[in-house]
Scaffold this motif. Structure first.
Motif, mmCIF file in Angstrom:
data_model
loop_
_atom_site.group_PDB
_atom_site.id
_atom_site.type_symbol
_atom_site.label_atom_id
_atom_site.label_comp_id
_atom_site.label_asym_id
_atom_site.label_seq_id
_atom_site.Cartn_x
_atom_site.Cartn_y
_atom_site.Cartn_z
ATOM 1 N N TRP A 188 48.466 13.829 121.891
ATOM 2 C CA TRP A 188 48.499 13.827 123.353
ATOM 3 C C TRP A 188 49.792 13.229 123.883
ATOM 4 O O TRP A 188 50.089 13.328 125.089
ATOM 5 N N GLN A 189 50.572 12.591 123.018
ATOM 6 C CA GLN A 189 51.884 12.068 123.426
ATOM 7 C C GLN A 189 52.959 13.155 123.476
ATOM 8 O O GLN A 189 54.058 12.908 123.992
ATOM 9 N N MET A 190 52.664 14.303 122.942
ATOM 10 C CA MET A 190 53.684 15.364 122.902
ATOM 11 C C MET A 190 54.312 15.657 124.273
ATOM 12 O O MET A 190 55.544 15.765 124.380
ATOM 13 N N PRO A 191 53.524 15.790 125.353
ATOM 14 C CA PRO A 191 54.154 16.104 126.645
ATOM 15 C C PRO A 191 55.174 15.064 127.101
ATOM 16 O O PRO A 191 56.248 15.418 127.600
ATOM 17 N N GLN A 192 54.884 13.775 126.934
ATOM 18 C CA GLN A 192 55.816 12.760 127.405
ATOM 19 C C GLN A 192 57.108 12.766 126.578
ATOM 20 O O GLN A 192 58.203 12.577 127.132
ATOM 21 N N TYR A 193 56.998 13.001 125.266
ATOM 22 C CA TYR A 193 58.209 13.114 124.443
ATOM 23 C C TYR A 193 59.007 14.359 124.829
ATOM 24 O O TYR A 193 60.241 14.317 124.925
ATOM 25 N N ALA A 194 58.298 15.481 125.042
ATOM 26 C CA ALA A 194 58.993 16.723 125.410
ATOM 27 C C ALA A 194 59.683 16.595 126.767
ATOM 28 O O ALA A 194 60.797 17.096 126.965
ATOM 29 N N LEU A 195 59.035 15.909 127.713
ATOM 30 C CA LEU A 195 59.638 15.726 129.039
ATOM 31 C C LEU A 195 60.863 14.819 128.973
ATOM 32 O O LEU A 195 61.860 15.060 129.668
ATOM 33 N N ILE A 196 60.808 13.789 128.152
ATOM 34 C CA ILE A 196 61.989 12.942 127.971
ATOM 35 C C ILE A 196 63.134 13.771 127.399
ATOM 36 O O ILE A 196 64.294 13.663 127.834
#
Length: 604
Positions: free
Chosen positions: A486-494
């Motif tokens: 579920w952390q994938m979106p925040q890493y991708a947005l960074i």
């Protein structure tokens, strides 16, 4: 040809004119010879010939060099906290603080490298010297680790701590560590600028390639760190520290050999002398003339003629006068006392009369500082990826098909996002923006940096939302059941925000700094990251002090299930929005540099 006309001592006037058609003839002759028009020279010091120097051949050598050097650096830094705790027996807090100081020092050393490059050595020599220091530091670290630190043999993994070490061994270790910091810090701001030097921006095709270079430069940096964050990180986590460090040293040595192999192909800008003395001269000269009424037009201000520029031999192009900071224009106002005469010539006192180019150099720096300050909050957000994101991931379920995902390796999604968005921007967004804005460059650098701030805000909101649901599930079930993916979106947005912010920042500071301060512009990008680390530590400390009153656990306690890290992420989102508003005001106020013979670009 340039003519300097000097009237009587009561009324000194400098008039620079050119013979009719002489400029056009000179330009045609240079183009027919295939010379670059930006003042670059080859390795012999002669005017660079386009088809025999620079271009993508030199650019690709520098890109591969950057990728290998980045692999080497992150091969040490990615697991340095674990090395300090497992091998040197430091506490988690002490190890984290030491790594933060070391990382910040790397970026601060970039100012030294930039100063030496712009002032005395030039970018090629500076890159070569600091790469040698970098390689020697890595070799010393590898030898020290293998022979002195990893004792008994096989220690240093998750289960086997190493023995104690003498003070002398620890001193040698830190000496090698700071040699790496000094070498990499002095090299980094110059290699990006040196790569852009290989493209003549007065040539339309090469100018387009120069813009592309910065995107591919940031891509090569991320691809190098991808190998370190996966393969080398795995080796070191299993206790193969010496092997990981030797791999880093070998990568750095290969990068240096590759860099030197392109010597005869590179284009060079000559160093322009100490910028501090030029800035001090402007301040002193304008202070001496504080009573002078500054003329409304910049036409009456002093500028060196072509003969004087050639005699100085620094290859720096003239900067045209701009409005704003009128008090500094006094330094270029011609007064009878500004010249000293002797039987052979009339010379100018540089502490009483400065050129328009000198004055504009200082104006450029003053205009860049507000933009630069606005990028520090973004660096605070970016820093969370290597700190709180990892802590958050460690509190989540991270098993996939029987394999446990190390929380730190989730940064691979950031790197993949950077790679994907660079190509997406170059192939889709930029052509679309060109058609909409009717601007061949598409979005300007300032616009892209603003978009980067907005995307970073969304990343913090995403991280806060994930933490909110993780906390709810952990509270309801007694243990965290939310999966780390579920952390994938925040890493991708960074990662997406980096493409807009850091790539745009590299292009902006390179394009908006004078010829004599190009490496300084790249160093500003690195010091922004450094201050982001320091500010992040300060914000976390302040938040914990405020939120732990009356026996409360605080927002970021050791046990995250008792805290409110989601509130911290939301606070960073609010700070980023505030920073964005201030940034927009600064961007609207900003005036771009005007180089003689170079078309003025709109950056708002």
């Amino acid at each position: 040809m340039a003519m300097v006309k000097q009237e009587d001592q009561k009324n000194v006037k400098i008039d620079v004119t050119y013979g009719e058609g002489e400029k056009e003839d000179a330009m045609e002759e240079e183009f027919s010879c295939g010379h670059t028009q930006d003042g670059t020279v080859d390795f012999r010091g002669k005017p660079a010939i386009k088809n025999k120097s620079g271009g993508w051949l030199a650019g690709i050598i520098i890109l591969v060099n950057q990728g290998l050097a980045t692999l080497a650096f992150f091969g040490v830094s990615v697991n340095l906290v674990l090395f300090l705790t497992r091998v040197l027996h430091q506490s988690n807090e002490d190890a984290a603080n030491n790594v933060s100081k070391w990382t910040g020092t790397v970026y601060m050393f970039s100012l030294i490298g930039a100063f030496l490059s712009d002032s005395y050595w030039g970018r090629y020599k500076t890159c070569a010297i600091f790469q040698v220091i970098f390689v020697l530091g890595l070799v010393l670290l590898s030898v020290t680790s293998q022979l002195l630190l990893i004792r008994p043999e096989g220690c240093g993994d998750e289960y086997n701590r190493c023995g104690s070490h003498s003070s002398m061994v620890v001193v040698i270790f830190y000496m090698s560590l700071y040699m790496i910091a000094f070498g990499n810090g002095g090299y980094q701001p110059n290699i990006a600028t040196f790569g852009s030097d290989q493209f003549d921006e007065s040539d339309r095709t090469e100018a387009h390639s120069k813009v592309s270079f910065f995107s591919y430069f940031y891509l090569s940096l991320n691809l190098g760190s991808l190998f370190s964050n996966t393969f080398l990180s795995y080796l070191e986590d299993k206790g193969s520290w010496a092997m990981g460090f030797w791999a880093s040293g070998g990568s750095a040595l290969l990068a240096f050999i590759l860099f030197v192999s392109g010597t005869t192909r590179y284009r060079h800008f000559r160093p322009c002398g100490n910028p501090l003395s030029r800035v001090c001269q402007v301040i002193v000269a304008s202070s001496r003339k504080w009573k002078v009424m500054v003329p409304l037009s910049g036409d009456e201000l002093y500028e060196k003629d072509d003969k004087e520029a050639v005699d100085e031999g620094n290859g720096s192009r003239k900067i045209l006068h701009t409005e704003g900071f009128k008090f500094l224009d006094r330094a270029a106002y011609v007064d009878v006392d500004d010249f000293t005469a002797d039987p052979k010539s009339v010379s100018r006192d540089p502490w009483r009369l400065c050129t328009v180019t000198q004055v504009e150099e200082l104006k450029c720096v003053l205009r860049l500082l507000p933009i630069w300050l606005c990028t520090i909050i973004y660096s605070v957000v970016f820093t969370q990826m290597a700190s709180l994101f990892v802590v958050q991931g460690a509190a989540m379920r991270h098993d996939v098909f029987g394999f446990s995902i190390p929380p730190a390796s989730m940064s691979a999604f950031d790197i993949l996002s950077v790679a994907a968005f660079i190509f997406f921007y170059r192939r889709v967004l930029q052509p679309l923006a060109c058609r909409i804005t009717k601007n061949p460059r598409g979005l300007t650098e300032l616009q892209r940096m603003g978009i980067g701030l907005l995307v970073a805000t969304v990343a913090m909101l995403s991280a806060g939302t994930v933490e909110y649901f993780r906390l709810r599930m952990a509270t309801a079930n007694g243990s965290s059941r939310l999966h780390i993916m579920w952390q994938m979106p925040q890493y991708a947005l960074i990662g997406a925000s980096e493409v807009f912010m850091y790539v745009g920042q590299l292009e902006f500071f390179n394009g908006q700094t004078p010829d004599g301060l190009k490496s300084f512009g790249s160093a500003l990008c690195m010091t922004s990251m450094s201050l982001g680390n320091y500010f992040s530590d300060a914000i976390v400390t302040a938040v914990m002090k405020i939120t732990t009153v009356k026996g409360r656990a605080g927002w970021i306690p050791e046990d995250l299930n008792r805290g409110h890290m989601d509130s911290f992420y939301y606070m960073l989102a609010v700070l980023t929005v505030i920073d964005f508003v201030i940034y927009v005001l600064c961007a609207r106020w900003y005036k771009c540099i005007r180089i003689e013979g170079k078309s003025t670009k709109v950056y708002h």
